[in-house]
Design a protein around this motif. Structure first.
Motif, PDB file in Angstrom:
ATOM      1  N   CYS A 194       0.818  -1.214   0.000  1.00 24.85           N
ATOM      2  CA  CYS A 194       0.000   0.000   0.000  1.00 24.85           C
ATOM      3  C   CYS A 194       0.849   1.260   0.000  1.00 24.85           C
ATOM      4  CB  CYS A 194      -0.937   0.008   1.215  1.00 24.85           C
ATOM      5  SG  CYS A 194      -0.090   0.201   2.808  1.00 24.85           S
ATOM      6  N   SER A 228     -11.242  -4.901   1.691  1.00 30.41           N
ATOM      7  CA  SER A 228      -9.932  -4.866   2.344  1.00 30.41           C
ATOM      8  C   SER A 228      -9.987  -5.509   3.714  1.00 30.41           C
ATOM      9  CB  SER A 228      -9.439  -3.426   2.482  1.00 30.41           C
ATOM     10  OG  SER A 228     -10.237  -2.707   3.397  1.00 30.41           O
ATOM     11  N   TRP A 229      -8.859  -6.085   4.108  1.00 28.87           N
ATOM     12  CA  TRP A 229      -8.762  -6.607   5.473  1.00 28.87           C
ATOM     13  C   TRP A 229      -7.997  -5.654   6.379  1.00 28.87           C
ATOM     14  CZ3 TRP A 229     -11.157  -9.604   8.597  1.00 28.87           C
ATOM     15  CH2 TRP A 229     -10.601  -9.785   9.871  1.00 28.87           C
ATOM     16  N   PRO A 231      -6.514  -2.668   8.372  1.00 31.34           N
ATOM     17  CA  PRO A 231      -6.941  -1.286   8.613  1.00 31.34           C
ATOM     18  C   PRO A 231      -5.867  -0.262   8.254  1.00 31.34           C
ATOM     19  CG  PRO A 231      -6.439  -2.357  10.699  1.00 31.34           C
ATOM     20  CD  PRO A 231      -6.388  -3.429   9.641  1.00 31.34           C
ATOM     21  N   CYS A 233      -3.665  -0.497   5.778  1.00 28.11           N
ATOM     22  CA  CYS A 233      -3.723  -0.350   4.325  1.00 28.11           C
ATOM     23  C   CYS A 233      -4.968   0.435   3.922  1.00 28.11           C
ATOM     24  CB  CYS A 233      -3.726  -1.710   3.650  1.00 28.11           C
ATOM     25  SG  CYS A 233      -2.231  -2.685   3.923  1.00 28.11           S
ATOM     26  N   TYR A 234      -6.081   0.163   4.578  1.00 22.49           N
ATOM     27  CA  TYR A 234      -7.330   0.859   4.266  1.00 22.49           C
ATOM     28  C   TYR A 234      -7.162   2.367   4.443  1.00 22.49           C
ATOM     29  CZ  TYR A 234     -12.159   2.483   4.650  1.00 22.49           C
ATOM     30  OH  TYR A 234     -13.334   3.183   4.485  1.00 22.49           O
ATOM     31  N   THR A 238      -7.299   5.020   1.414  1.00 17.89           N
ATOM     32  CA  THR A 238      -8.476   5.890   1.334  1.00 17.89           C
ATOM     33  C   THR A 238      -8.203   7.318   1.765  1.00 17.89           C
ATOM     34  OG1 THR A 238      -9.259   5.249   3.555  1.00 17.89           O
ATOM     35  CG2 THR A 238     -10.052   3.945   1.672  1.00 17.89           C
ATOM     36  N   MET A 256     -13.238   1.251  -1.669  1.00 17.79           N
ATOM     37  CA  MET A 256     -12.682   0.214  -0.807  1.00 17.79           C
ATOM     38  C   MET A 256     -13.573   0.069   0.425  1.00 17.79           C
ATOM     39  SD  MET A 256      -8.731  -0.024   0.551  1.00 17.79           S
ATOM     40  CE  MET A 256      -8.020  -0.944  -0.826  1.00 17.79           C
ATOM     41  N   THR A 257     -13.901  -1.172   0.765  1.00 19.41           N
ATOM     42  CA  THR A 257     -14.784  -1.467   1.898  1.00 19.41           C
ATOM     43  C   THR A 257     -14.112  -2.457   2.836  1.00 19.41           C
ATOM     44  OG1 THR A 257     -16.733  -1.190   0.470  1.00 19.41           O
ATOM     45  CG2 THR A 257     -17.070  -2.304   2.579  1.00 19.41           C
ATOM     46  N   PRO A 258     -14.021  -2.161   4.131  1.00 17.17           N
ATOM     47  CA  PRO A 258     -13.472  -3.132   5.080  1.00 17.17           C
ATOM     48  C   PRO A 258     -14.303  -4.415   5.095  1.00 17.17           C
ATOM     49  CG  PRO A 258     -13.607  -0.959   6.088  1.00 17.17           C
ATOM     50  CD  PRO A 258     -14.366  -0.883   4.787  1.00 17.17           C
ATOM     51  N   VAL A 290     -11.217   2.586  12.109  1.00 15.11           N
ATOM     52  CA  VAL A 290     -11.986   2.562  10.858  1.00 15.11           C
ATOM     53  C   VAL A 290     -13.465   2.594  11.226  1.00 15.11           C
ATOM     54  CG1 VAL A 290     -12.519   1.305   8.750  1.00 15.11           C
ATOM     55  CG2 VAL A 290     -10.180   1.311   9.627  1.00 15.11           C
TER      56      VAL A 290
END
Length: 440
Positions: A194, A228-229, A231, A233-234, A238, A256-258, A290
């Motif tokens: 990421c 996404s797994w 947090p 990287c999320y 984002t 992107m959605t956790p 998140v």
């Protein structure tokens, strides 16, 4: 399409937020790190004003520098701001600005490259002592051809890197999606970085190249959605990379959605598969960074027949456990208090959500009268799905020689040197223990 470089696009976003900030100090007042960082007596307006100074020239008041370094990415500051500013993003950029002021680009680049290689070694090693090549390929590692679909998948499932150290969590996510009939392609690991590892030491352009390269690989799903797994990287994608890329290209390539929010959105589809009772009293180890993920976790727990959710009334902060490492004494205090509260509440299990806290907490199962399990283990159990928590099995041994001996077949299969393996077990598994285990 803009001619802006990634760094220029990022700087433009920072400038807009700096201009929008009214220096009211509400973000500082809301921050759970302020008191444990020793900043309770600092004036909030002065602290945030100092952050803006750092963003301009890399230097600012000591209290502001300390606040930036003490950020656990809990996100409370974002919710506190009335001006649409993202203070968490500004604090991350302030740390980058300080790194730039401290070291020249070659030094920053060397540090970033060294850390990137370390992450790659750690992830590769800890996954390989638990999994054979076939399972690694299922997780998007080893042979890419095994995991390549003939047509664009419905979704891309992005693991990030470090969940591969506790692969049973990622494998259960795949098992659940398989059961629900969700089509996906797995991407992740250091080859799909990421960019956060390069951003932290201040190598912004390399971070942008790494993140953009991964984004281009992930921009292939039919739905335009990435699940996404991780947090970390999320938030990196984002709040940093995707907005900068949108400035450069004029459009965002995907949303992107956790994973837990994705699963909660399909709870009506999931519930009929939760057939088996799981008669347990459980508490949730929470990190609220998140938005909506902890709420989704609680809703999923309450959907499992037989599970009784117990609120331990303990503080929840940080993006995930590793983010509390900036406040080590406070982190140890929080962890011990939570373990004691779980014991006093008589729970059967303390449930983790993310991978970093699972690694840190799982060996405490040895010393307390309850299990440490991941949320997806309980969802899976009710669905009739099982993935063995091999990481916890190994860590509970608390003996590097025993761990290496127990993994001898996979060490040989992956051509890993036993002496080097022992060194990495000590460094990357047994030392990953912020609150020490009890005697022995």
């Amino acid at each position: 399409m803009s001619d802006l470089s990634f760094e220029a696009a990022l700087d433009a976003r920072v400038d807009e937020m700096v201009d929008a900030c009214t220096r009211c100090g509400k973000c500082v007042e809301a921050c759970p790190s302020v008191k444990p960082a020793g900043l309770a007596d600092a004036m909030p307006k002065d602290v945030i004003s100092g952050i803006l100074d750092i963003l301009r020239d890399g230097d600012g008041p000591e209290a502001s520098q300390r606040w930036a370094q003490a950020c656990t990415a809990s996100g409370d500051c974002i919710r506190a701001c009335d001006e649409g500013v993202n203070p968490r993003f500004l604090l991350a950029m302030a740390r980058v600005s300080m790194a730039k002021a401290k070291n020249d680009l070659p030094a920053r680049r060397r540090k970033a490259l060294e850390r990137y290689r370390d992450v790659g070694r750690e992830v590769s090693f800890l996954s390989q002592i638990q999994l054979n090549d076939e399972v690694l390929a299922r997780l998007g590692q080893k042979s890419a051809s095994v995991n390549t679909t003939t047509e664009p998948p419905d979704f891309v499932f992005y693991t990030g890197c470090n969940v591969l150290k506790t692969p049973h969590i990622a494998l259960l996510a795949l098992d659940i999606m398989d059961t629900l009939g969700i089509g996906y392609q797995v991407m992740g690991g250091p080859s799909h970085c990421c960019g956060i590892v390069h951003m932290r030491p201040g190598d912004v352009e390399m971070s942008g190249r790494m993140g953009t390269n991964s984004i281009d690989k992930m921009s292939q799903s039919k739905s335009g959605q990435v699940i996404s797994w991780c947090p970390s990287c999320y938030v990196q994608f984002t709040e940093t990379t995707l907005p900068a890329l949108e400035r450069q290209r004029g459009a965002r390539p995907f949303e992107m959605t956790p994973f837990l929010r994705f699963l909660e959105q399909r709870i009506d589809q999931l519930t009929p598969h939760l057939r088996e009772r799981v008669p347990m009293r459980v508490a949730l180890h929470r990190h609220p960074g998140v938005s909506g993920v902890m709420e989704a976790a609680i809703r999923l727990l309450n959907a499992i027949p037989g599970v009784t959710f117990v609120d331990l009334k303990q503080p929840a902060l940080g993006l995930q456990a590793v983010y509390l490492n900036v406040l080590p004494e406070y982190k140890r205090e929080l962890t011990l208090n939570e373990l004691q509260a779980a014991c006093d509440a008589g729970v059967d299990a303390l449930v983790t959500v993310y991978h970093s806290e699972h690694r840190e907490l799982c060996a405490h199962e040895r010393d307390w009268p309850f299990r440490i399990v991941n949320l997806l283990e309980l969802v899976g159990e009710s669905m009739g799905l099982k993935q063995n928590d091999r990481y916890k099995e190994l860590k509970l041994m608390q003996d590097a020689d025993q761990i290496v001996a127990d993994c001898a077949d996979l060490l040989a299969s992956h051509a890993l040197d036993a002496a080097k393996a022992r060194e990495l077990v000590v460094k990357d598994m047994l030392a990953d223990q912020p609150l020490p285990l009890r005697s022995g």
